[in-house]
Design a protein around this motif. Structure first.
Motif, PDB file in Angstrom:
ATOM      1  N   GLY A  56     -95.154  -4.111 -17.938  1.00  9.50           N
ATOM      2  CA  GLY A  56     -94.394  -3.975 -16.707  1.00  9.50           C
ATOM      3  C   GLY A  56     -93.126  -3.173 -16.912  1.00  9.50           C
ATOM      4  N   LEU A  57     -92.200  -3.346 -15.999  1.00  9.92           N
ATOM      5  CA  LEU A  57     -90.922  -2.643 -16.038  1.00  9.92           C
ATOM      6  C   LEU A  57     -89.877  -3.579 -16.635  1.00  9.92           C
ATOM      7  N   HIS A  58     -89.191  -3.102 -17.677  1.00 10.86           N
ATOM      8  CA  HIS A  58     -88.252  -3.932 -18.426  1.00 10.86           C
ATOM      9  C   HIS A  58     -86.885  -3.249 -18.436  1.00 10.86           C
ATOM     10  N   PHE A  59     -85.872  -3.938 -17.904  1.00 15.65           N
ATOM     11  CA  PHE A  59     -84.507  -3.413 -17.869  1.00 15.65           C
ATOM     12  C   PHE A  59     -83.681  -4.049 -18.981  1.00 15.65           C
ATOM     13  N   PHE A  60     -82.832  -3.221 -19.618  1.00 17.84           N
ATOM     14  CA  PHE A  60     -81.948  -3.692 -20.671  1.00 17.84           C
ATOM     15  C   PHE A  60     -80.496  -3.352 -20.316  1.00 17.84           C
ATOM     16  N   GLU A  61     -79.635  -4.326 -20.445  1.00 21.45           N
ATOM     17  CA  GLU A  61     -78.198  -4.127 -20.265  1.00 21.45           C
ATOM     18  C   GLU A  61     -77.506  -4.306 -21.611  1.00 21.45           C
ATOM     19  N   ILE A  62     -76.686  -3.337 -21.987  1.00 18.14           N
ATOM     20  CA  ILE A  62     -76.010  -3.330 -23.276  1.00 18.14           C
ATOM     21  C   ILE A  62     -74.535  -3.665 -23.099  1.00 18.14           C
ATOM     22  N   LYS A  63     -74.028  -4.523 -23.962  1.00 19.20           N
ATOM     23  CA  LYS A  63     -72.596  -4.812 -24.008  1.00 19.20           C
ATOM     24  C   LYS A  63     -72.137  -4.685 -25.458  1.00 19.20           C
ATOM     25  N   THR A  64     -71.317  -3.684 -25.719  1.00 22.64           N
ATOM     26  CA  THR A  64     -70.799  -3.462 -27.065  1.00 22.64           C
ATOM     27  C   THR A  64     -69.473  -4.198 -27.243  1.00 22.64           C
ATOM     28  N   GLU A  65     -68.879  -4.028 -28.404  1.00 21.23           N
ATOM     29  CA  GLU A  65     -67.596  -4.669 -28.701  1.00 21.23           C
ATOM     30  C   GLU A  65     -66.525  -4.265 -27.684  1.00 21.23           C
ATOM     31  N   ARG A  66     -66.643  -3.065 -27.157  1.00 18.88           N
ATOM     32  CA  ARG A  66     -65.617  -2.538 -26.246  1.00 18.88           C
ATOM     33  C   ARG A  66     -65.822  -2.984 -24.801  1.00 18.88           C
ATOM     34  N   THR A  68     -66.724  -5.720 -21.547  1.00 28.59           N
ATOM     35  CA  THR A  68     -66.466  -7.088 -21.098  1.00 28.59           C
ATOM     36  C   THR A  68     -67.726  -7.603 -20.414  1.00 28.59           C
ATOM     37  N   LEU A  69     -67.726  -8.889 -20.079  1.00 26.56           N
ATOM     38  CA  LEU A  69     -68.880  -9.502 -19.418  1.00 26.56           C
ATOM     39  C   LEU A  69     -68.636  -9.737 -17.932  1.00 26.56           C
ATOM     40  N   LYS A  93     -69.871 -10.544 -30.839  1.00 19.75           N
ATOM     41  CA  LYS A  93     -68.646 -10.935 -30.136  1.00 19.75           C
ATOM     42  C   LYS A  93     -68.966 -11.614 -28.809  1.00 19.75           C
ATOM     43  N   HIS A  94     -70.025 -11.170 -28.129  1.00 22.76           N
ATOM     44  CA  HIS A  94     -70.346 -11.661 -26.789  1.00 22.76           C
ATOM     45  C   HIS A  94     -71.441 -12.734 -26.773  1.00 22.76           C
ATOM     46  N   VAL A  95     -72.208 -12.868 -27.844  1.00 27.00           N
ATOM     47  CA  VAL A  95     -73.396 -13.723 -27.812  1.00 27.00           C
ATOM     48  C   VAL A  95     -73.055 -15.166 -27.476  1.00 27.00           C
ATOM     49  N   ASP A  96     -72.098 -15.747 -28.173  1.00 31.19           N
ATOM     50  CA  ASP A  96     -71.782 -17.167 -27.972  1.00 31.19           C
ATOM     51  C   ASP A  96     -71.271 -17.449 -26.562  1.00 31.19           C
TER      52      ASP A  96
END
Length: 265
Positions: A56-66, A68-69, A93-96
């Protein structure tokens, strides 16, 4: 594996590491496609990486160290309407912080820092989106694609009318048509990327292969089998192709100037 240079921007490196991870795990077989910066919801949102394959169609969102959430919740909500699967790829940095906030269907990848494709860690696999909406997926199709792929109508009609009629079709038909459209649109650029990076790590500089190709020069290159990215000369050719057709012949001095410009490129 040779580390990435320090002067590369964080987000392109993260995209390259993610795509390298997907390739290494067999997620980009033949007859599939990958795209970056994929606009949805009338350009209100933009998925960092999109994968279209048999699942199917799979979307990915990336959050690097720089990053915010702050926007993550709204982004996931929008992606979940338009895609079959949604995954967020975060640095440690963001996982927890993000993990307890993610809906159960959203997958989670941990990105390394610095970015190496084989060190991306799967923390949770994505599940089918419960809020996936067929009408939302229709928004990913241009009007002519809705007409040709779903309705097979020879009449010219407004997009709103096409969407209204197509929305009554089975969800699976809409999903299949949208998936086929995305694969057809990006399969050549995907093939170019995979061919250029065969037997080596995908780097951020390689993402140029996923850019849109030149409309005025469709001849495939010998190396990739697809048209190359648009060059300055090609852009000029596309801009000036109609000169003289609407406003009379091109003056000699302009023709000479254009020739000099092309020689300098």
């Amino acid at each position: 594996m040779t580390p990435f240079s320090k002067n590369e921007a964080a987000e392109p490196k993260a995209k390259a590491a993610l795509i390298d991870f997907l390739r290494s795990n067999g997620c980009i077989p033949r007859k599939s496609a990958v795209a970056t910066e994929f606009n949805i919801n009338r350009y209100a949102n933009r998925a960092d990486v999109v994968l279209a394959n048999d699942d199917g169609l799979h979307f990915f969102e990336i959050k690097t160290e720089r990053d915010t959430l702050h926007r993550l919740e709204r982004q996931i909500e929008a992606y979940s309407l338009h895609a079959n699967f949604v995954t967020v790829a975060l640095t440690k940095k963001h996982v927890d912080v993000a993990y307890p906030l993610l809906p159960e269907h959203v997958g989670l990848l941990q990105l390394p820092c610095p970015f190496f494709g084989n060190e991306v860690k799967l923390l949770r696999a994505a599940k089918p989106s419960p809020s996936y909406d067929a009408v939302a997926m229709l928004s990913l199709l241009p009007a002519d694609a809705i007409n040709s792929r779903l309705l097979q109508s020879s009449r010219n009609r407004r997009r709103a009318d096409l969407v209204r009629e197509a929305a009554a079709l089975p969800t699976e038909a809409i999903r299949a048509a949208t998936l086929a459209f995305v694969i057809d649109r990006y399969r050549l650029t995907t093939a170019a990327l995979l061919k250029a990076t065969k037997n080596r790590t995908i780097r951020s500089a390689d993402l140029v292969h996923l850019k849109k190709w030149d409309r005025s020069n469709r001849k495939p290159t010998e190396a990739t089998g697809v048209a190359p990215p648009m060059t300055t000369a090609a852009i000029d050719a596309e801009i000036y192709q109609y000169v003289g057709k609407s406003f009379g012949p091109v003056p000699a001095e302009i023709t000479q100037l254009l020739g000099l410009t092309q020689n300098l490129i």
